[in-house]
Enzyme design. Structure first.
Site, PDB file in Angstrom:
ATOM      1  N   ASP A  26       0.459  -1.006  -0.281  1.00 29.71           N
ATOM      2  CA  ASP A  26      -0.244   0.286  -0.255  1.00 29.71           C
ATOM      3  C   ASP A  26       1.017   1.136  -0.217  1.00 29.71           C
ATOM      4  O   ASP A  26       2.283   0.968   0.303  1.00 29.71           O
ATOM      5  CB  ASP A  26      -0.585  -0.179   1.398  1.00 29.71           C
ATOM      6  CG  ASP A  26      -2.000   1.265   1.405  1.00 29.71           C
ATOM      7  OD1 ASP A  26      -2.357   1.314   0.305  1.00 29.71           O
ATOM      8  OD2 ASP A  26      -1.798   2.078   2.126  1.00 29.71           O
TER       9      ASP A  26
ATOM     10  N   ASP B  60       0.166   5.310   0.872  1.00 27.50           N
ATOM     11  CA  ASP B  60      -0.327   6.134   1.830  1.00 27.50           C
ATOM     12  C   ASP B  60      -0.728   5.554   3.208  1.00 27.50           C
ATOM     13  O   ASP B  60      -1.067   4.231   3.180  1.00 27.50           O
ATOM     14  CB  ASP B  60      -1.471   6.877   1.583  1.00 27.50           C
ATOM     15  CG  ASP B  60      -1.570   7.770   0.194  1.00 27.50           C
ATOM     16  OD1 ASP B  60      -1.155   8.438   0.085  1.00 27.50           O
ATOM     17  OD2 ASP B  60      -2.736   7.373  -0.843  1.00 27.50           O
TER      18      ASP B  60
END
Ligand code: BG6
Ligand code: MG
Length: 213
Positions: A9, A11
């Site tokens: 991922d 952020d």
């Protein structure tokens, strides 16, 4: 090696854009008298822009908004957010993250991104990580955002691996759910570390090497 590929991922895992998202949504909320705080911002982790707006609008009590008005609000939020992203530089990625990524690549592991954000490629370029990844799956190539597994399944497909050969690294509960329903193992950092479905709890990013190498 337990895994052939790692899907990250973006952020909250590789870069800390959470506060930038928060400031942009806060401007939107304040201008419309909507109550919004950092705790509520945590509910938006891994969630698409439009779905984030719907969550924020649960506290909106003004006249009903049309789809076009909602799209305009989301666009306004993104313009505030992008203004802040322009100030990001390679210094926004920690040495710990850079070292771990280099070690994984040196070991022959494929690395990909699995992010709900439509700004993913812009951010990766700002911080100088874009060329390091073998593939990027993001908000521009999916129809359903996390907790749907689509973004991670696409990432696995882009690096030509089966889901069972990949480990997902996530900071959001929605992301752990997405990984698990896609048939992948999940490592959790931050809030996601204590989530019950998380397979590996990462106290720090450097721990990743102990799990996969
Ligand atoms: C995710 C963030 O990575 O991307 C969410 O965790 C955000 O908070 C989502 O809403 C969509 O981002 P963007 O950049 O497309 O508005
Ligand atoms: Mg995240």
């Amino acid at each position: 090696m337990k895994f052939k590929g790692i899907i990250f991922d973006l952020d909250g895992v590789l870069v800390h854009t959470d506060k930038l998202h928060y400031r942009a949504w806060k401007k939107i909320a304040d201008a419309r008298g909507i109550s919004f705080n950092e705790e509520m911002n945590n509910l938006l982790r891994g969630v698409s822009r439009m779905e984030s707006l719907e969550i924020i609008l649960r506290n909106y009590h003004g006249p009903a908004l049309s789809e076009d008005e909602k799209l305009a609000i989301a666009e306004e939020k993104n313009s505030y957010y992008k203004e802040e992203l322009k100030a990001m530089t390679p210094a926004d990625v920690t040495e710990e993250v850079r070292e771990a990524l280099s070690a994984l690549k040196a070991a022959g592991m494929k690395v990909a991104i699995g992010s709900s954000s439509k700004n993913t490629k812009f951010i990766l370029k700002q911080v100088g990580l874009y060329r390091l990844f073998d593939a990027v799956s993001d908000g521009t190539n999916i129809r359903k955002s996390k907790p749907d597994p689509e973004v991670f399944l696409k990432a696995a497909e882009y690096i030509s691996l089966a889901p069972s050969e990949c480990l997902v690294v996530e900071d959001a509960v929605a992301g752990i759910e997405a990984a698990k329903s896609g048939g992948m193992k999940a490592a959790g950092i931050g809030d996601a570390a204590s989530y019950e479905k998380t397979d590996y709890r990462l106290a720090t990013f450097a721990n990743l090497k102990d799990i996969v190498l």
